[in-house]
Design a protein around this motif. Structure first.
Motif, PDB file in Angstrom:
ATOM      1  N   ILE A 117       3.981   2.749   1.777  1.00 35.47           N
ATOM      2  CA  ILE A 117       2.740   2.008   1.961  1.00 35.47           C
ATOM      3  C   ILE A 117       1.794   2.858   2.803  1.00 35.47           C
ATOM      4  O   ILE A 117       2.249   3.638   3.643  1.00 35.47           O
ATOM      5  CB  ILE A 117       3.017   0.636   2.629  1.00 35.47           C
ATOM      6  CG1 ILE A 117       1.821  -0.303   2.488  1.00 35.47           C
ATOM      7  CG2 ILE A 117       3.442   0.811   4.083  1.00 35.47           C
ATOM      8  CD1 ILE A 117       2.179  -1.753   2.776  1.00 35.47           C
ATOM      9  N   HIS A 118       0.507   2.707   2.574  1.00 32.48           N
ATOM     10  CA  HIS A 118      -0.477   3.410   3.396  1.00 32.48           C
ATOM     11  C   HIS A 118      -0.799   2.556   4.620  1.00 32.48           C
ATOM     12  O   HIS A 118      -1.255   1.419   4.480  1.00 32.48           O
ATOM     13  CB  HIS A 118      -1.768   3.670   2.605  1.00 32.48           C
ATOM     14  CG  HIS A 118      -1.642   4.777   1.627  1.00 32.48           C
ATOM     15  ND1 HIS A 118      -1.295   4.581   0.307  1.00 32.48           N
ATOM     16  CD2 HIS A 118      -1.801   6.105   1.782  1.00 32.48           C
ATOM     17  CE1 HIS A 118      -1.256   5.744  -0.305  1.00 32.48           C
ATOM     18  NE2 HIS A 118      -1.560   6.687   0.562  1.00 32.48           N
ATOM     19  N   ALA A 119      -0.536   3.099   5.795  1.00 29.27           N
ATOM     20  CA  ALA A 119      -0.870   2.410   7.049  1.00 29.27           C
ATOM     21  C   ALA A 119      -0.812   3.422   8.187  1.00 29.27           C
ATOM     22  O   ALA A 119      -0.187   4.471   8.074  1.00 29.27           O
ATOM     23  CB  ALA A 119       0.091   1.253   7.311  1.00 29.27           C
ATOM     24  N   ALA A 130       0.887  -1.828  11.786  1.00 34.45           N
ATOM     25  CA  ALA A 130      -0.124  -1.936  10.733  1.00 34.45           C
ATOM     26  C   ALA A 130       0.529  -1.999   9.356  1.00 34.45           C
ATOM     27  O   ALA A 130       0.024  -2.683   8.451  1.00 34.45           O
ATOM     28  CB  ALA A 130      -1.090  -0.755  10.813  1.00 34.45           C
ATOM     29  N   ALA A 131       1.661  -1.308   9.177  1.00 37.73           N
ATOM     30  CA  ALA A 131       2.376  -1.338   7.897  1.00 37.73           C
ATOM     31  C   ALA A 131       2.895  -2.747   7.615  1.00 37.73           C
ATOM     32  O   ALA A 131       2.773  -3.249   6.491  1.00 37.73           O
ATOM     33  CB  ALA A 131       3.517  -0.328   7.902  1.00 37.73           C
ATOM     34  N   ASP A 166      -0.877  -8.664   4.266  1.00 38.51           N
ATOM     35  CA  ASP A 166      -2.205  -8.716   3.649  1.00 38.51           C
ATOM     36  C   ASP A 166      -2.121  -8.558   2.129  1.00 38.51           C
ATOM     37  O   ASP A 166      -2.798  -9.275   1.387  1.00 38.51           O
ATOM     38  CB  ASP A 166      -3.117  -7.634   4.229  1.00 38.51           C
ATOM     39  CG  ASP A 166      -3.460  -7.870   5.689  1.00 38.51           C
ATOM     40  OD1 ASP A 166      -3.230  -8.987   6.205  1.00 38.51           O
ATOM     41  OD2 ASP A 166      -3.941  -6.913   6.339  1.00 38.51           O
ATOM     42  N   LEU A 167      -1.296  -7.635   1.668  1.00 41.01           N
ATOM     43  CA  LEU A 167      -1.138  -7.449   0.227  1.00 41.01           C
ATOM     44  C   LEU A 167      -0.502  -8.678  -0.419  1.00 41.01           C
ATOM     45  O   LEU A 167      -0.898  -9.084  -1.527  1.00 41.01           O
ATOM     46  CB  LEU A 167      -0.305  -6.199  -0.071  1.00 41.01           C
ATOM     47  CG  LEU A 167      -0.963  -4.863   0.294  1.00 41.01           C
ATOM     48  CD1 LEU A 167       0.033  -3.719   0.117  1.00 41.01           C
ATOM     49  CD2 LEU A 167      -2.219  -4.615  -0.522  1.00 41.01           C
ATOM     50  N   SER A 200       5.822   4.457   5.912  1.00 47.91           N
ATOM     51  CA  SER A 200       4.395   4.274   6.132  1.00 47.91           C
ATOM     52  C   SER A 200       3.726   5.570   6.570  1.00 47.91           C
ATOM     53  O   SER A 200       4.318   6.382   7.269  1.00 47.91           O
ATOM     54  CB  SER A 200       4.211   3.208   7.223  1.00 47.91           C
ATOM     55  OG  SER A 200       2.882   3.123   7.647  1.00 47.91           O
ATOM     56  N   GLN A 227       1.676  -5.516   8.827  1.00 50.78           N
ATOM     57  CA  GLN A 227       0.511  -6.361   8.566  1.00 50.78           C
ATOM     58  C   GLN A 227      -0.039  -6.106   7.168  1.00 50.78           C
ATOM     59  O   GLN A 227      -0.467  -7.019   6.477  1.00 50.78           O
ATOM     60  CB  GLN A 227      -0.575  -6.144   9.618  1.00 50.78           C
ATOM     61  CG  GLN A 227      -1.767  -7.086   9.466  1.00 50.78           C
ATOM     62  CD  GLN A 227      -1.370  -8.548   9.579  1.00 50.78           C
ATOM     63  OE1 GLN A 227      -0.721  -8.953  10.538  1.00 50.78           O
ATOM     64  NE2 GLN A 227      -1.763  -9.360   8.600  1.00 50.78           N
ATOM     65  N   ARG A 228       0.004  -4.865   6.735  1.00 50.76           N
ATOM     66  CA  ARG A 228      -0.502  -4.540   5.392  1.00 50.76           C
ATOM     67  C   ARG A 228       0.351  -5.189   4.312  1.00 50.76           C
ATOM     68  O   ARG A 228      -0.175  -5.671   3.302  1.00 50.76           O
ATOM     69  CB  ARG A 228      -0.556  -3.023   5.202  1.00 50.76           C
ATOM     70  CG  ARG A 228      -1.157  -2.607   3.877  1.00 50.76           C
ATOM     71  CD  ARG A 228      -1.837  -1.258   3.962  1.00 50.76           C
ATOM     72  NE  ARG A 228      -2.036  -0.670   2.664  1.00 50.76           N
ATOM     73  CZ  ARG A 228      -2.970  -1.031   1.791  1.00 50.76           C
ATOM     74  NH1 ARG A 228      -3.803  -1.998   2.101  1.00 50.76           N
ATOM     75  NH2 ARG A 228      -3.073  -0.434   0.623  1.00 50.76           N
ATOM     76  N   ARG A 272       0.915  -1.578  -3.373  1.00 50.91           N
ATOM     77  CA  ARG A 272      -0.521  -1.546  -3.084  1.00 50.91           C
ATOM     78  C   ARG A 272      -1.247  -2.847  -3.341  1.00 50.91           C
ATOM     79  O   ARG A 272      -2.455  -2.893  -3.208  1.00 50.91           O
ATOM     80  CB  ARG A 272      -1.252  -0.527  -3.936  1.00 50.91           C
ATOM     81  CG  ARG A 272      -0.542   0.586  -4.471  1.00 50.91           C
ATOM     82  CD  ARG A 272      -1.465   1.507  -5.238  1.00 50.91           C
ATOM     83  NE  ARG A 272      -0.933   2.828  -5.090  1.00 50.91           N
ATOM     84  CZ  ARG A 272      -0.853   3.711  -6.026  1.00 50.91           C
ATOM     85  NH1 ARG A 272      -1.350   3.460  -7.202  1.00 50.91           N
ATOM     86  NH2 ARG A 272      -0.327   4.865  -5.800  1.00 50.91           N
ATOM     87  N   ASP A 273      -0.547  -3.870  -3.826  1.00 48.71           N
ATOM     88  CA  ASP A 273      -1.250  -5.098  -4.187  1.00 48.71           C
ATOM     89  C   ASP A 273      -0.331  -6.291  -3.977  1.00 48.71           C
ATOM     90  O   ASP A 273       0.662  -6.196  -3.252  1.00 48.71           O
ATOM     91  CB  ASP A 273      -1.763  -5.016  -5.626  1.00 48.71           C
ATOM     92  CG  ASP A 273      -0.666  -4.777  -6.655  1.00 48.71           C
ATOM     93  OD1 ASP A 273       0.518  -5.005  -6.342  1.00 48.71           O
ATOM     94  OD2 ASP A 273      -0.998  -4.356  -7.779  1.00 48.71           O
TER      95      ASP A 273
END
Length: 179
Positions: free
Chosen positions: A117-119, A124-125, A131-132, A19, A127-128, A95-96
């Motif tokens: 992953i971007h976080a 946060a990574a 979310d994705l 991340s 959680q992302r 990313r999705d």
């Protein structure tokens, strides 16, 4: 110490989420992890690399690269990957909604995967990823993510170090209620 832990994680087939923000060194670190993978995997071990843009280098003798196209997305590549008998699946960047398919693949004995992953932090990574995944399903797959991801490595830009970026955290994801 970090290099030793990362080599141990690759050897022990930990699923690793790398991340960080843009330019933080995610791809560079992932390439280093792939170098370690080439040193420790047994002969015949099959590594599949799934990417939108071919940036990763893999020296594992039995590896296959699958790239997205205008008509083939990462979710489709993950389905194809599972039909190719992988031992490990490496995703260039998630990313999705393909995050859900990646988690499922990592939970089907394809351990030892790596993705970026971007976080902004390990929390946060995680959680992302959730979310994705919600782009593909209606219920957050918390248990699935906790079971699939073993470590989160956080990278940040840092002008005080020679490389201009550094590992700021290596977080082990606690085992779930069934782990």
């Amino acid at each position: 110490v970090q290099a030793f832990l990362l080599k141990q994680g690759i050897s022990e087939r930990k699923n690793i989420l790398v991340s960080g923000g843009p330019g933080s060194g995610k791809t560079t670190l992932t390439n280093s992890l792939l170098d370690v993978m080439a040193e420790v995997v047994p002969d015949g071990h099959r590594v599949l690399i799934l990417e939108q843009v071919p940036e990763l280098r893999c020296r594992v003798s039995n590896h296959k690269r699958l790239l997205t196209t205008n008509t083939v997305d990462l979710r489709t590549l993950l389905w194809i990957a599972m039909r190719n008998s992988p031992d490990r699946i490496v995703v260039g960047e998630v990313r999705d909604g393909a995050a859900l398919d990646m988690l499922k693949a990592w939970n089907t004995n394809c351990t030892g995967g790596v993705t970026t992953i971007h976080a902004n932090s390990p929390k946060a990574a995680m959680q992302r990823v959730i979310d994705l995944s919600l782009e593909a399903i209606a219920t957050a797959p918390y248990a699935l993510a906790q079971e699939a991801i073993d470590w989160v490595i956080q990278l940040n830009r840092d002008v005080t170090c020679k490389a201009g970026r550094r590992v700021t955290s290596l977080m082990a994801v606690p085992a779930g209620v069934n782990g």
